[in-house]
Design a protein around this motif. Structure first.
Motif, PDB file in Angstrom:
ATOM      1  N   ASP A   1       0.847  -1.189   0.000  1.00  0.00           N
ATOM      2  CA  ASP A   1       0.000   0.000   0.000  1.00  0.00           C
ATOM      3  C   ASP A   1       0.890   1.248   0.000  1.00  0.00           C
ATOM      4  OD1 ASP A   1       0.769   0.529   2.675  1.00  0.00           O
ATOM      5  OD2 ASP A   1      -1.260   1.126   3.233  1.00  0.00           O
ATOM      6  N   ARG A   2       0.301   2.418   0.027  1.00  0.00           N
ATOM      7  CA  ARG A   2       1.047   3.670  -0.126  1.00  0.00           C
ATOM      8  C   ARG A   2       2.023   3.911   1.028  1.00  0.00           C
ATOM      9  NH1 ARG A   2      -1.738   7.513  -1.890  1.00  0.00           N
ATOM     10  NH2 ARG A   2      -0.531   9.284  -1.111  1.00  0.00           N
ATOM     11  N   LYS A   3       1.794   3.264   2.163  1.00  0.00           N
ATOM     12  CA  LYS A   3       2.688   3.440   3.312  1.00  0.00           C
ATOM     13  C   LYS A   3       3.680   2.290   3.455  1.00  0.00           C
ATOM     14  CE  LYS A   3      -0.581   6.312   5.913  1.00  0.00           C
ATOM     15  NZ  LYS A   3      -1.391   6.448   7.149  1.00  0.00           N
ATOM     16  N   GLY A   4       3.796   1.469   2.415  1.00  0.00           N
ATOM     17  CA  GLY A   4       4.779   0.388   2.427  1.00  0.00           C
ATOM     18  C   GLY A   4       4.341  -0.859   3.154  1.00  0.00           C
ATOM     19  N   ARG A   5       3.060  -0.965   3.481  1.00  0.00           N
ATOM     20  CA  ARG A   5       2.556  -2.161   4.153  1.00  0.00           C
ATOM     21  C   ARG A   5       2.238  -3.230   3.111  1.00  0.00           C
ATOM     22  NH1 ARG A   5      -1.326   1.620   7.802  1.00  0.00           N
ATOM     23  NH2 ARG A   5      -1.797   2.323   5.679  1.00  0.00           N
ATOM     24  N   LEU A   6       2.769  -4.437   3.337  1.00  0.00           N
ATOM     25  CA  LEU A   6       2.545  -5.535   2.393  1.00  0.00           C
ATOM     26  C   LEU A   6       1.069  -5.924   2.391  1.00  0.00           C
ATOM     27  CD1 LEU A   6       3.786  -7.628   0.446  1.00  0.00           C
ATOM     28  CD2 LEU A   6       4.051  -9.144   2.424  1.00  0.00           C
ATOM     29  N   MET A   7       0.454  -5.871   1.212  1.00  0.00           N
ATOM     30  CA  MET A   7      -0.939  -6.278   1.065  1.00  0.00           C
ATOM     31  C   MET A   7      -1.050  -7.685   0.492  1.00  0.00           C
ATOM     32  SD  MET A   7      -2.780  -2.818  -0.424  1.00  0.00           S
ATOM     33  CE  MET A   7      -4.385  -3.626  -0.540  1.00  0.00           C
ATOM     34  N   VAL A   8      -0.248  -7.964  -0.536  1.00  0.00           N
ATOM     35  CA  VAL A   8      -0.326  -9.251  -1.215  1.00  0.00           C
ATOM     36  C   VAL A   8       1.078  -9.820  -1.372  1.00  0.00           C
ATOM     37  CG1 VAL A   8      -1.156 -10.505  -3.232  1.00  0.00           C
ATOM     38  CG2 VAL A   8      -2.326  -8.413  -2.506  1.00  0.00           C
ATOM     39  N   GLY A   9       1.302 -11.001  -0.791  1.00  0.00           N
ATOM     40  CA  GLY A   9       2.576 -11.685  -0.907  1.00  0.00           C
ATOM     41  C   GLY A   9       2.398 -13.011  -1.624  1.00  0.00           C
ATOM     42  N   ASN A  10       3.354 -13.903  -1.432  1.00  0.00           N
ATOM     43  CA  ASN A  10       3.320 -15.214  -2.073  1.00  0.00           C
ATOM     44  C   ASN A  10       3.450 -16.320  -1.033  1.00  0.00           C
ATOM     45  OD1 ASN A  10       3.292 -14.219  -4.837  1.00  0.00           O
ATOM     46  ND2 ASN A  10       5.430 -13.638  -4.507  1.00  0.00           N
ATOM     47  N   GLN A  11       2.830 -17.435  -1.287  1.00  0.00           N
ATOM     48  CA  GLN A  11       3.009 -18.617  -0.454  1.00  0.00           C
ATOM     49  C   GLN A  11       3.253 -19.806  -1.368  1.00  0.00           C
ATOM     50  OE1 GLN A  11      -0.523 -19.859   1.676  1.00  0.00           O
ATOM     51  NE2 GLN A  11      -1.863 -18.780   0.254  1.00  0.00           N
ATOM     52  N   PRO A  12       4.137 -20.738  -0.955  1.00  0.00           N
ATOM     53  CA  PRO A  12       4.474 -21.856  -1.837  1.00  0.00           C
ATOM     54  C   PRO A  12       3.334 -22.866  -1.941  1.00  0.00           C
ATOM     55  CG  PRO A  12       5.531 -22.127   0.301  1.00  0.00           C
ATOM     56  CD  PRO A  12       4.871 -20.787   0.321  1.00  0.00           C
ATOM     57  N   ILE A  13       3.199 -23.432  -3.123  1.00  0.00           N
ATOM     58  CA  ILE A  13       2.273 -24.540  -3.335  1.00  0.00           C
ATOM     59  C   ILE A  13       3.005 -25.610  -4.141  1.00  0.00           C
ATOM     60  CG2 ILE A  13       0.174 -23.141  -3.300  1.00  0.00           C
ATOM     61  CD1 ILE A  13       0.174 -23.539  -6.420  1.00  0.00           C
ATOM     62  N   TYR A  14       2.389 -26.769  -4.236  1.00  0.00           N
ATOM     63  CA  TYR A  14       2.976 -27.875  -4.976  1.00  0.00           C
ATOM     64  C   TYR A  14       1.940 -28.397  -5.961  1.00  0.00           C
ATOM     65  CZ  TYR A  14       5.831 -27.502  -0.793  1.00  0.00           C
ATOM     66  OH  TYR A  14       6.601 -27.014   0.228  1.00  0.00           O
ATOM     67  N   ASN A  15       2.384 -28.574  -7.204  1.00  0.00           N
ATOM     68  CA  ASN A  15       1.516 -29.119  -8.246  1.00  0.00           C
ATOM     69  C   ASN A  15       2.042 -30.483  -8.675  1.00  0.00           C
ATOM     70  OD1 ASN A  15       0.001 -26.746  -8.285  1.00  0.00           O
ATOM     71  ND2 ASN A  15       1.273 -25.821  -9.870  1.00  0.00           N
ATOM     72  N   LEU A  16       1.128 -31.433  -8.891  1.00  0.00           N
ATOM     73  CA  LEU A  16       1.528 -32.729  -9.424  1.00  0.00           C
ATOM     74  C   LEU A  16       1.538 -32.622 -10.946  1.00  0.00           C
ATOM     75  CD1 LEU A  16       2.294 -35.661  -8.874  1.00  0.00           C
ATOM     76  CD2 LEU A  16      -0.141 -36.238  -9.028  1.00  0.00           C
ATOM     77  N   MET A  17       2.704 -32.853 -11.528  1.00  0.00           N
ATOM     78  CA  MET A  17       2.902 -32.739 -12.964  1.00  0.00           C
ATOM     79  C   MET A  17       3.149 -34.128 -13.565  1.00  0.00           C
ATOM     80  SD  MET A  17       2.770 -29.389 -12.878  1.00  0.00           S
ATOM     81  CE  MET A  17       3.289 -28.849 -14.505  1.00  0.00           C
ATOM     82  N   VAL A  18       2.973 -34.220 -14.880  1.00  0.00           N
ATOM     83  CA  VAL A  18       3.185 -35.508 -15.546  1.00  0.00           C
ATOM     84  C   VAL A  18       3.715 -35.276 -16.953  1.00  0.00           C
ATOM     85  CG1 VAL A  18       0.798 -35.626 -16.370  1.00  0.00           C
ATOM     86  CG2 VAL A  18       2.131 -37.725 -16.172  1.00  0.00           C
ATOM     87  N   ILE A  19       4.629 -36.149 -17.376  1.00  0.00           N
ATOM     88  CA  ILE A  19       5.047 -36.242 -18.778  1.00  0.00           C
ATOM     89  C   ILE A  19       4.461 -37.542 -19.298  1.00  0.00           C
ATOM     90  CG2 ILE A  19       6.994 -36.395 -20.378  1.00  0.00           C
ATOM     91  CD1 ILE A  19       8.678 -34.865 -18.361  1.00  0.00           C
ATOM     92  N   THR A  20       3.404 -37.436 -20.120  1.00  0.00           N
ATOM     93  CA  THR A  20       2.617 -38.622 -20.472  1.00  0.00           C
ATOM     94  C   THR A  20       3.441 -39.664 -21.222  1.00  0.00           C
ATOM     95  OG1 THR A  20       1.823 -37.520 -22.474  1.00  0.00           O
ATOM     96  CG2 THR A  20       0.455 -37.334 -20.510  1.00  0.00           C
ATOM     97  N   ARG A  21       4.444 -39.217 -21.973  1.00  0.00           N
ATOM     98  CA  ARG A  21       5.288 -40.157 -22.722  1.00  0.00           C
ATOM     99  C   ARG A  21       6.046 -41.098 -21.792  1.00  0.00           C
ATOM    100  NH1 ARG A  21      10.713 -39.635 -24.108  1.00  0.00           N
ATOM    101  NH2 ARG A  21      11.403 -40.791 -25.967  1.00  0.00           N
ATOM    102  N   GLU A  22       6.309 -40.636 -20.566  1.00  0.00           N
ATOM    103  CA  GLU A  22       7.124 -41.417 -19.639  1.00  0.00           C
ATOM    104  C   GLU A  22       6.297 -42.291 -18.697  1.00  0.00           C
ATOM    105  OE1 GLU A  22       9.569 -38.682 -17.547  1.00  0.00           O
ATOM    106  OE2 GLU A  22      10.640 -37.990 -19.335  1.00  0.00           O
ATOM    107  N   VAL A  23       4.973 -42.121 -18.759  1.00  0.00           N
ATOM    108  CA  VAL A  23       4.119 -42.865 -17.827  1.00  0.00           C
ATOM    109  C   VAL A  23       4.142 -44.349 -18.173  1.00  0.00           C
ATOM    110  CG1 VAL A  23       1.762 -43.190 -17.005  1.00  0.00           C
ATOM    111  CG2 VAL A  23       2.645 -40.886 -17.369  1.00  0.00           C
TER     112      VAL A  23
END
Length: 618
Positions: free
Chosen positions: A63-85
Motif C-alpha cells: 500500500d502507499r505506506k509500504g505495508r505488504l498487502m499481497v505476498g506469495n506462499q508456496p504450493i505444490y503441483n503434481l505434474m506428468v510427462i505422459t510419454r514417460e508414464v
C-alpha cells in the motif's frame, strides 16, 4: 538390328536405374549427415536431458505506506510427462490425492485434449493436479518412485496479509485455453492475473521464467542437474506500490457492509486513489486454493453481485452532486453571476413542466442554492442558457457548448483508471435528442431534468469523486490511478498529465463557498468534522426501480485539500442519510487517524445499518 536395338535400350535403362539408386543413397547420406544433424542432436538431448521450468516469484503488492498487502506462499503441483508414464497403481495415487478414479480420468482427459489444452505435448510437463497440501506433498514425495512419469513442481500463489480490496488487487487463476493461444509465455497449469491490478499489470508482476537442465538415466528417470547446461535463472516480477491506504480501504468496507454501493477517495493533487470500495464485497483469499472454482461460482450467483465493481463499473444518476457542474458552466458562460437570484416556490414551474423542490428562501443566489441543493435554481439557469439564441444561435448549439464542458469535467468517457472494466457513463448530445424528438422537436424544457443530474445522465462513482478532486484543484484533474509506483519502472505518463476544464479558478471559489456552507448549515451539516474545514454536496438520485439512492461528493480541507471523495449507497434514501455520514467519516479517518468521540454514535450507526433489503416486488 532389332536385337542390337533392344540390347542398347536395356543397357540405358539399367544404367539409369543404377544412377538413381546411387543418387538416392547419396541424398540419404547427405540428409543424415548434414540436414538431420541438428535434429539428431536435439533428439539425443531430449532422450538424455530434461529441462524443468523455473517459475519466478510474482511481484509483491504494497500500500502507499509500504505495508505488504499481497505476498506469495508456496504450493505444490503434481505434474506428468505422459510419454514417460508406465503402468502403476492408479487407485493408490487417487487415495493419496483424496480423489476418485473418475475424477482422475476426467483430469487426464482434459489435460491431453488439445482443444482444451493447446499447449499439450506428451514430451513436456503438464499439470494434472494443482494445489497439493503440505501433507499430500510429503506423502507423494516418498511414493513418487511408484508413479513413473509423475513429478512435483514448486510454484507459488497469492497470500493476502489484508483480506480487503478484492476489487482492487484482483486475483490469479489458471490460464485459459484462449490465453494459451494468445501468449506463448504460458503453458497449461500456469497462473495469470484475473481482475484488478493483477490483470492490468500482469506483464510486470509475472516476471520471466527460467530453465534448469537435468540428466536422465537409462530408463528415462530424472537424476541429477546437468552441469554442462546453460541454465537460465528466473527473474522475479516487479513489485507494485499502490496509492491505496489499506487502513482507509478496510474502514470504508466496514462502513459499507450490508449496503450496496461504492466509495471512491482520491488525493486531488496527484490523482492517486486512496480507497476504492465496492459493496457488497468478498475476501480475495476465497479465490485461491482448490475451492476457488466453487467459491467463484457462489460469488457469481450471488444476487448482490459482489464480483461487480460498482466503483468503476456502476453507472448511476449523479443527482444533486451534479449541480456544481451547472453553476460552473453558467458562471463561465456569463449566464449568471454569483449574485444572480432565481425564485424557488416549492420547485421550478414553466409551461406546465414542474420539477419539485423544498421551499427555500426565495429568491436565492448561487451560494445558498448550492448549500440547500435547490432544484429550481439550476433548472432556471439551464433554461436561460439554452434559450439564449442571441449568443448561441439555437438551443441545440447551446446544448453542445454545455455538453463539451461536462465532458471536460470528466463525464461521458472513461477516465482511464488502471483497472479493467471501467464504464464511461452517459452524457447525451444534440444528435441523441434530435433522433428521439426530431431536429426542432425539443428544447430546454424537454430535458430540464438533466440540469439536476437526472434524466439520461449517468455517471460512475469514480467520475463523481473525480469531480470533487477537480473542484478541490480549482479547475483540473489528474487521471485517477491505483498504482503509485512500479519497481524500477515509470508509471504511465498519462497519470501525471493535468486535464483542464476551461473554467476560470475564481468560479470554483464561488462553488466551494457554497459547498462549505452546505457542511456548516446546509444539507451536509450532519457531516461537519471538528477542526476540519470540509466542503460537500449531497445527492438524492431518483430510482425508478425502488427507493432513491443516497450520494455525497466533497473534499477536505478547503485549502490545500488532501482527500476528495464520492459515496453512493443504493436504495438508501436522502443523501444526508448515508452518503454524507459515510463520506465525512472517511475524510475524518484519513485526515485525523481516528473519529472524534462526539461522532462515534454516527460511526456506529453507519456500521450497523443494513440497506440490503429489497422489496417483494424487486
Amino acid at each position: 538390328m532389332r536385337k542390337n536395338y533392344n540390347y542398347e535400350q536395356r543397357k540405358y535403362i539399367i544404367v539409369g536405374f543404377m544412377l538413381l539408386v546411387v543418387l538416392f543413397y547419396l541424398g540419404r547420406l547427405f540428409s543424415l549427415q548434414i540436414l538431420d544433424n541438428e535434429y539428431s542432436k536435439t533428439l539425443a538431448n531430449d532422450n538424455a536431458l530434461y529441462t524443468r521450468i523455473q517459475y519466478p516469484s510474482r511481484g509483491l503488492i504494497y500500500d502507499r505506506k509500504g505495508r505488504l498487502m499481497v505476498g506469495n506462499q508456496p504450493i505444490y503441483n503434481l505434474m506428468v510427462i505422459t510419454r514417460e508414464v508406465q503402468p502403476f497403481d492408479t487407485l493408490d495415487l487417487c487415495c493419496t490425492l483424496g480423489i476418485t478414479y473418475d475424477q482422475y480420468r476426467e483430469r487426464w482427459r482434459n489435460m491431453t485434449n488439445r482443444r482444451l489444452n493447446p499447449g499439450y505435448s506428451p514430451y513436456s510437463l503438464q499439470c494434472i493436479f494443482p494445489y497439493l497440501t503440505v501433507e499430500e506433498y510429503g506423502v507423494l514425495q516418498e511414493k513418487l518412485f511408484r508413479y513413473p512419469g509423475f513429478y512435483i513442481q514448486n510454484q507459488s500463489v497469492r497470500q493476502y496479509v489484508y483480506d480487503v480490496g478484492a476489487n482492487i488487487v484482483g486475483n490469479i487463476r489458471e490460464v485459459s485455453t484462449q490465453e494459451l493461444q494468445q501468449d506463448n509465455y504460458y503453458v497449461q497449469g500456469d497462473y495469470i492475473g484475473d481482475f484488478g491490478v493483477e490483470k492490468w499489470y500482469e506483464n510486470y508482476l509475472r516476471g520471466e521464467k527460467g530453465e534448469k537442465v537435468f540428466l536422465r538415466d537409462a530408463y528415462g528417470g530424472v537424476k541429477t542437474h546437468y552441469d554442462g547446461a546453460d541454465d537460465k535463472e528466473a527473474i522475479p516480477g516487479k513489485n507494485l506500490t499502490l496509492a491505496i491506504d489499506v487502513e482507509l480501504q478496510a474502514y470504508g468496507e466496514k462502513l459499507m457492509q450490508n449496503k450496496a454501493g461504492a466509495i471512491v477517495a482520491i488525493e486531488p493533487e496527484t490523482g492517486e486513489i486512496l480507497a476504492l470500495v465496492s459493496s457488497p464485497t468478498y475476501k480475495p483469499s476465497l479465490l485461491i486454493g482448490r475451492e476457488r472454482g466453487n467459491n467463484y461460482k457462489e460469488l457469481l450467483e450471488n444476487p448482490y453481485k459482489p464480483l461487480y465493481d460498482r466503483a468503476i463499473m456502476g453507472t448511476y444518476p449523479p443527482g444533486s452532486t451534479f449541480k456544481p457542474t451547472q453553476g460552473l458552466i453558467f458562471l463561465q458562460e456569463n449566464i449568471i453571476t454569483p449574485y444572480t437570484a432565481y425564485s424557488c416556490r416549492g420547485g421550478f414551474i414553466a409551461s406546465g413542466i414542474k420539477v419539485a423542490c423544498h421551499a427555500h428562501e426565495s429568491p436565492l443566489t448561487l451560494i445558498p442554492a448550492i448549500s440547500t441543493s435547490c432544484n429550481a435554481y439550476f433548472c432556471h439557469g439551464f433554461k436561460d442558457m439554452l434559450d439564449n439564441v442571441a449568443k448561441y444561435g439555437s438551443s441545440g448549439a447551446a446544448f453542445e457548448v454545455w455538453k463539451n464542458y461536462i465532458v471536460k469535467m470528466g463525464y461521458g468517457y472513461c477516465l482511464g483508471v488502471d483497472l479493467p472494466g471501467e464504464s464511461r457513463g452517459f452524457i447525451p448530445n444534440n444528435d441523441f435528442y434530435s433522433k428521439i424528438y426530431g431536429v426542432n422537436g425539443w428544447g430546454p424544457l424537454t430535458l430540464i431534468s438533466i440540469s439536476i443530474g437526472q434524466g439520461e445522465i449517468l455517471a460512475t462513482p469514480l467520475q463523481i469523486a473525480n469531480l470533487a478532486a477537480t473542484i478541490a484543484n480549482r479547475g483540473y484533474y489528474i487521471p485517477p490511478h491505483v498504482v503509485k509506483e512500479i519497481e524500477n519502472e515509470d508509471i504511465d505518463e498519462i497519470y501525471s498529465q493535468p486535464h483542464y476544464t476551461g473554467i476560470a479558478p475564481n468560479h470554483y471559489e464561488t462553488i466551494i463557498s457554497g459547498m462549505r456552507m452546505s457542511m456548516i448549515s446546509g444539507t451536509c451539516r450532519i457531516g461537519e468534522i471538528p477542526d476540519v474545514e470540509a466542503c460537500g454536496k449531497t445527492g438524492t438520485a431518483q430510482n425508478p426501480h425502488g427507493k432513491d439512492h443516497s450520494a455525497f461528493m466533497g473534499f477536505a480541507p478547503r485549502e490545500n485539500p488532501r482527500i476528495a471523495i464520492a459515496v453512493y449507497v443504493e436504495n438508501a434514501g436522502w443523501g444526508a442519510s448515508y452518503g454524507v455520514p459515510i463520506g465525512s467519516l472517511m475524510m475524518e479517518k484519513y485526515l485525523k487517524g481516528e473519529i472524534a468521540p462526539s461522532r462515534k454514535w454516527l460511526e456506529e450507526r453507519m456500521m450497523q445499518a443494513n440497506t440490503l433489503i429489497f422489496s417483494e416486488e424487486e
